[in-house]
Write a protein that holds these residues in place. Structure first.
Motif, PDB file in Angstrom:
ATOM      1  N   ASP A   1      35.876  44.903  49.560  1.00  0.00           N
ATOM      2  CA  ASP A   1      36.711  44.412  48.475  1.00  0.00           C
ATOM      3  C   ASP A   1      36.182  44.924  47.140  1.00  0.00           C
ATOM      4  O   ASP A   1      34.971  45.121  46.969  1.00  0.00           O
ATOM      5  CB  ASP A   1      36.730  42.884  48.459  1.00  0.00           C
ATOM      6  CG  ASP A   1      37.400  42.310  49.710  1.00  0.00           C
ATOM      7  OD1 ASP A   1      38.054  43.092  50.425  1.00  0.00           O
ATOM      8  OD2 ASP A   1      37.248  41.096  49.943  1.00  0.00           O
ATOM      9  N   ALA A   2      37.086  45.111  46.191  1.00  0.00           N
ATOM     10  CA  ALA A   2      36.669  45.612  44.880  1.00  0.00           C
ATOM     11  C   ALA A   2      37.766  45.358  43.861  1.00  0.00           C
ATOM     12  O   ALA A   2      38.935  45.137  44.214  1.00  0.00           O
ATOM     13  CB  ALA A   2      36.358  47.111  44.949  1.00  0.00           C
ATOM     14  N   ILE A   3      37.395  45.369  42.580  1.00  0.00           N
ATOM     15  CA  ILE A   3      38.348  45.330  41.471  1.00  0.00           C
ATOM     16  C   ILE A   3      38.093  46.588  40.652  1.00  0.00           C
ATOM     17  O   ILE A   3      36.988  46.798  40.145  1.00  0.00           O
ATOM     18  CB  ILE A   3      38.179  44.072  40.612  1.00  0.00           C
ATOM     19  CG1 ILE A   3      38.369  42.816  41.472  1.00  0.00           C
ATOM     20  CG2 ILE A   3      39.184  44.077  39.470  1.00  0.00           C
ATOM     21  CD1 ILE A   3      38.130  41.518  40.714  1.00  0.00           C
TER      22      ILE A   3
ATOM     23  N   VAL B   1      43.225  45.276  42.386  1.00  0.00           N
ATOM     24  CA  VAL B   1      42.462  44.302  43.159  1.00  0.00           C
ATOM     25  C   VAL B   1      42.607  44.645  44.637  1.00  0.00           C
ATOM     26  O   VAL B   1      43.706  44.587  45.194  1.00  0.00           O
ATOM     27  CB  VAL B   1      42.956  42.868  42.892  1.00  0.00           C
ATOM     28  CG1 VAL B   1      42.135  41.860  43.697  1.00  0.00           C
ATOM     29  CG2 VAL B   1      42.888  42.547  41.396  1.00  0.00           C
ATOM     30  N   VAL B   2      41.509  45.034  45.274  1.00  0.00           N
ATOM     31  CA  VAL B   2      41.505  45.354  46.698  1.00  0.00           C
ATOM     32  C   VAL B   2      40.808  44.213  47.418  1.00  0.00           C
ATOM     33  O   VAL B   2      39.628  43.938  47.173  1.00  0.00           O
ATOM     34  CB  VAL B   2      40.765  46.681  46.966  1.00  0.00           C
ATOM     35  CG1 VAL B   2      40.812  47.018  48.451  1.00  0.00           C
ATOM     36  CG2 VAL B   2      41.371  47.806  46.134  1.00  0.00           C
ATOM     37  N   GLU B   3      41.564  43.538  48.288  1.00  0.00           N
ATOM     38  CA  GLU B   3      40.995  42.386  48.979  1.00  0.00           C
ATOM     39  C   GLU B   3      41.656  42.245  50.347  1.00  0.00           C
ATOM     40  O   GLU B   3      42.881  42.253  50.460  1.00  0.00           O
ATOM     41  CB  GLU B   3      41.206  41.109  48.164  1.00  0.00           C
ATOM     42  CG  GLU B   3      40.491  39.899  48.760  1.00  0.00           C
ATOM     43  CD  GLU B   3      40.555  38.696  47.831  1.00  0.00           C
ATOM     44  OE1 GLU B   3      39.523  38.049  47.635  1.00  0.00           O
ATOM     45  OE2 GLU B   3      41.650  38.421  47.297  1.00  0.00           O
TER      46      GLU B   3
ATOM     47  N   ALA C   1      43.501  50.876  49.555  1.00  0.00           N
ATOM     48  CA  ALA C   1      42.692  50.015  50.423  1.00  0.00           C
ATOM     49  C   ALA C   1      41.926  50.833  51.448  1.00  0.00           C
ATOM     50  O   ALA C   1      40.794  50.490  51.813  1.00  0.00           O
ATOM     51  CB  ALA C   1      43.577  48.983  51.115  1.00  0.00           C
ATOM     52  N   GLY C   2      42.511  51.924  51.912  1.00  0.00           N
ATOM     53  CA  GLY C   2      41.852  52.745  52.912  1.00  0.00           C
ATOM     54  C   GLY C   2      40.784  53.660  52.371  1.00  0.00           C
ATOM     55  O   GLY C   2      40.096  54.338  53.140  1.00  0.00           O
TER      56      GLY C   2
ATOM     57  N   GLY D   1      32.056  44.344  46.429  1.00  0.00           N
ATOM     58  CA  GLY D   1      31.258  43.603  47.388  1.00  0.00           C
ATOM     59  C   GLY D   1      30.952  42.186  46.958  1.00  0.00           C
ATOM     60  O   GLY D   1      29.882  41.662  47.258  1.00  0.00           O
ATOM     61  N   GLY D   2      31.867  41.550  46.210  1.00  0.00           N
ATOM     62  CA  GLY D   2      31.643  40.184  45.769  1.00  0.00           C
ATOM     63  C   GLY D   2      30.718  40.060  44.580  1.00  0.00           C
ATOM     64  O   GLY D   2      30.317  38.956  44.214  1.00  0.00           O
TER      65      GLY D   2
END
Length: 847
Positions: free
Chosen positions: A589-591, A556-558, A583-584, A642-643
């Motif tokens: 954001d992404a899962i 989970v990247v948030e 993250a970089g 992207g949500g």
């Protein structure tokens, strides 16, 4: 040479990065030196690779690191790279054509060291020609080498010259020699393969102590394999002048016949090849002369295409030109126009026709490959991103149909009134066999961006089922309402909640399905594969990925932070802090779904190294282990970006999104996938997996959606080694040299496997080898916490009861073994380690 620079090649700007990165540690050869070699050798390399679909082998971290095998062009490929589609049974896939220095430079920038091409070319119109060359791969077995290959090459030369062919030798840059001979293009690949096979068998019959034509390793000791199979139209050979991804920067180098008589014959490295080219030119130049002109489609040949080349055969079969006003062009063999060039027009057209047939619908048509590729839209074009509409692909229509309006007579196919609802030109963003993205430009209805996504399976009854979607991003920077969560649902909102809420929901077991509203957490359970054998992979429409020997993790990247969740819901974030680097590499954001692996010095996953990082949570312990056993992350799927939830979209759409949002750099990787259209494709993937010493292959249906927490036959795992996950149900003490049992030390584990289902376990034997002293100590502690008075499985043999200590079945491990007996026991098991990432419910009986 600097670490990076921007250059202009053939009018195209390329950013070349990491130029001082060493790709060949043994020689110190850098990426910049590889690019210099490619620029210098291009005049002789390109003619032998041009117009041939290229398969690429990449070593982004150098030849001591992981190799990635790629066929299809990735989403990030520059649009100026020339490409051609190969039509498989139910799909079309894009391959790069290495026709110019700019493309060759781009390949070097991506650390592509090896280029492999078939023995046939595409023509200017995209037609696949018959082979223009024959190749024999002379591969030495154990105990043989280049001198033996040279001896066989001379024997083969005599036979080929007797057939009127003049062969040319190439030391392969690996172990053996390739022989090439020019052909006149009159035979197809099957015919050339048959000739090459008979030649190999003849050499084997005449020289049985030197030559073998069978690929079985047991037959190759001291002999040279004459591999004729690379003349198959689906096979490839290393391109002449290509580098090899070996310890030293060797090259597939053309040689003279005199050189083959040299007892000191060896493989050449790239500086030597550049010197030879400067001195001698291209020793393979005769391979290019005389026979290629007959293969190009002249005006005369363009008028003689076979009906099989005609994309309008189905269209014509449904219409009678004497009974309908629709345009019905004559087929090519009846004097009609030849198939046009395979590339889209500079400003391709579109048309949407309102069709009052038995049921009102709209026909959406895009000019592509010289025809109008067509879909029927029962509800028309969508005007809301939250509402997808059904699209049913129909037969291709002629270009003339784009201006057709009129009445199709009653009783004829599609009878009813046809009017043009909208028409204009379009910009093509993506065209794949399962996804098309275009921006339409119309004077009457303006510009809008649409996506077509195939939802039906190729080869099935629903293979023509698609959805048409109005994207959130629109021309001119406009943005419509948020796009739907899934391509398979017409109106479902989506978003991901915070990582902390996700983790707590997962741990509690109350995780709602992904694709629900933003107030609920997404389902963070990974989709699971079913154990299978190669025989279970049938039909077309698969993608083959390498199976990584590690810990599965949902990432989970948030907000610039990464949270790692194991398949059993454990938080792995503090255990693997170096993976915050993810993250970089992600846009927004992404899962994501991936596998955490620990690589050995050769760049291959080693489960034993990963075990040294398992279950560590204290910062000091983690840091000490991290210094000795670093980990990498292999990503292979995306659940949300992207949500927007992607779990309802097909595999290919998710794969494209994964490649779009992730910009990998160590320790983050996005390994390539193999297209699966035949048993040969699967075998190629398995061979690559074995070459890399990986665990096996995972086959995924390209039409499949992502099913969190479910084990599905849309994902099938095929392992090379017999490996079985097991449940620990007991243990036996270690016996000291005195013969007495030491109750404080674990000597062997008693095992169980599922019997029909995870809830039912049956005894599977014991394992007493493969343990380190640390393993024995760790297991003794874990087992002591789970003691119970009686066996948790009913069928324990009497000889195993004496002296056994029983435990509650909670620990999952993994063993390798030789075979399984008729009563379900594992023979000669060897302990591979605990699987803290898995629960008892996850264990399944391997085939």
């Amino acid at each position: 040479m600097g670490a990076s620079q921007t250059v202009t090649v053939d009018g195209h700007r390329l950013r070349l990065s990491n130029l001082d990165k060493v790709l060949y540690p043994a020689s110190g050869t850098t990426k910049g030196e590889v690019l210099h070699y490619l620029a210098q050798v291009a005049p002789v390399l390109l003619p032998h690779a041009a117009n041939r679909p290229a398969t690429r082998k990449r070593w982004p971290d150098g030849v001591d690191g992981q190799m990635f095998f790629q066929k299809n062009l990735e989403v990030s490929t520059p649009d100026w790279v020339r490409r051609r589609a190969i039509q498989h049974q139910h799909s079309r896939n894009d391959y790069a054509l290495v026709n110019d220095l700019a493309t060759l430079t781009w390949l070097g920038q991506t650390a592509t060291l090896e280029l492999h091409v078939p023995q046939w070319q595409f023509g200017r119109t995209g037609v696949r020609h018959n082979p223009d060359r024959l190749v024999l791969d002379l591969d030495p077995g154990p105990g043989a080498g280049l001198p033996e290959c040279a001896q066989v090459a001379r024997l083969a030369r005599e036979i080929l010259q007797g057939m009127g062919l003049d062969p040319f030798p190439v030391t392969s840059g690996s172990k053996g020699i390739h022989l090439y001979a020019a052909l006149d293009g009159k035979q197809d690949s099957d015919g050339v393969s048959a000739v090459a096979k008979e030649l190999a068998r003849y050499l084997e019959a005449e020289h049985p102590d030197l030559v073998v034509s069978d690929m079985k390793k047991t037959l190759r000791e001291g002999k040279v394999l004459v591999d004729w199979s690379q003349n198959n139209g689906n096979k490839t050979t290393i391109a002449p002048y290509s580098l090899r991804g070996r310890e030293h920067p060797t090259v597939a180098a053309p040689r003279s016949w005199d050189e083959l008589d040299d007892p000191g014959l060896r493989q050449l490295e790239y500086p030597e090849v550049l010197e030879r080219v400067a001195r001698d030119g291209d020793l393979l130049a005769p391979l290019l002369r005389g026979h290629l002109a007959s293969l190009e489609p002249t005006a005369e040949r363009l008028a003689t295409f076979e009906p099989a080349d005609d994309r309008l055969t189905v269209y014509r079969s449904k219409r009678d030109a004497s009974r309908t006003p629709e345009p019905v062009p004559a087929p090519p063999d009846a004097g009609g126009a030849p198939p046009p060039d395979g590339s889209p027009a500079a400003e391709p057209t579109f048309v949407i026709q309102e069709h009052h047939a038995r049921r009102l619908h709209w026909d959406f048509r895009l000019e592509y490959d010289g025809v109008l590729v067509s879909w029927a839209l029962p509800k028309g074009e969508p005007d809301d991103p939250a509402q997808n509409h059904l699209a049913v692909q129909t037969e291709d229509h002629p270009l003339e149909y784009g201006s057709f309006e009129g009445t199709i007579p009653k009783g004829e196919y599609g009878s009813g009134e046809v009017t043009i609802w909208d028409a204009g030109t379009y910009e093509l963003e993506k065209w794949r066999d399962d996804e098309v993205i275009v921006t339409l430009h119309s004077a009457e209805r303006g510009s809008r961006r649409l996506a077509l996504i195939r939802t039906g399976g190729r080869g099935g009854d629903d293979e023509n089922s698609w959805l048409i979607h109005r994207t959130r991003a629109q021309p001119g920077g406009a943005e419509d309402e948020p796009a739907p969560a899934s391509a398979s649902t017409s109106a479902s909102a989506s978003a991901s909640a915070s990582a902390s809420a996700s983790a707590s929901a997962s741990a509690s077991g109350t995780v709602p399905d992904a694709g629900t509203t933003a107030t609920k957490a997404p389902d963070l359970r990974p989709m699971l594969a079913t154990a299978a054998t190669p025989g279970d992979i049938t039909g077309d429409g698969w993608s083959f990925e390498m199976k990584w020997d590690g810990f599965r993790a949902i990432c989970v990247v948030e907000g610039g932070r990464v949270r790692l969740i194991s398949r059993s819901g454990q938080d792995l974030t503090v255990t693997f802090p170096e993976l915050q680097a993810l993250a970089g590499t992600v846009d927004g954001d992404a899962i994501l779904d991936g596998e955490i692996v620990a690589l050995d010095p050769a760049g291959r996953p080693e489960f034993g190294r990963l075990q040294q990082r398992a279950n560590l949570r204290r910062p000091g312990d983690v840091e000490r282990a991290r210094k000795r056993f670093a980990v990498d992350l292999m990503l292979f799927d995306v659940l949300a970006a992207g949500g927007r939830s992607l779990v309802g979209e097909p595999y290919d759409a998710r794969r494209a999104e994964l490649e779009r949002v992730v910009h990998p750099k160590p320790p983050i990787h996005v390994p390539p996938a193999f297209d699966g259209h035949s048993a040969e494709d699967l075998q190629e993937a398995l061979d690559t997996s074995r070459e890399l010493r990986l665990e096996g292959v995972v086959a995924k249906r390209r039409r499949s959606t992502y099913a969190p927490g479910r084990r599905s036959r849309d994902w099938l795992k095929i392992k090379h080694e017999r490996v079985q996950e097991v449940v620990v149900v007991g243990w036996r003490p270690l016996h000291a040299k005195t013969g007495r049992a030491d109750p404080r030390s674990m000597g062997a584990l008693l095992l169980a496997v599922p019997d029909g289902g995870a809830a039912d376990l049956r005894f599977a034997g014991r394992v007493g080898t493969g343990f380190s002293e640390k393993d024995r100590r760790t297991l003794a502690t874990l087992l002591g916490e789970r003691e119970r008075p009686d066996p948790p499985v009913p069928d324990v043999p009497r000889e195993e009861l004496a002296g056994a200590h029983w435990v509650t079945p909670q620990l999952v491990g993994e063993v390798a073994y030789t075979e399984r007996t008729t009563d379900g026991r594992l023979r000669q098991p060897v302990w591979r380690g605990l699987r803290p990432d898995k629960s008892v419910e996850d264990v399944e009986l391997e085939p």
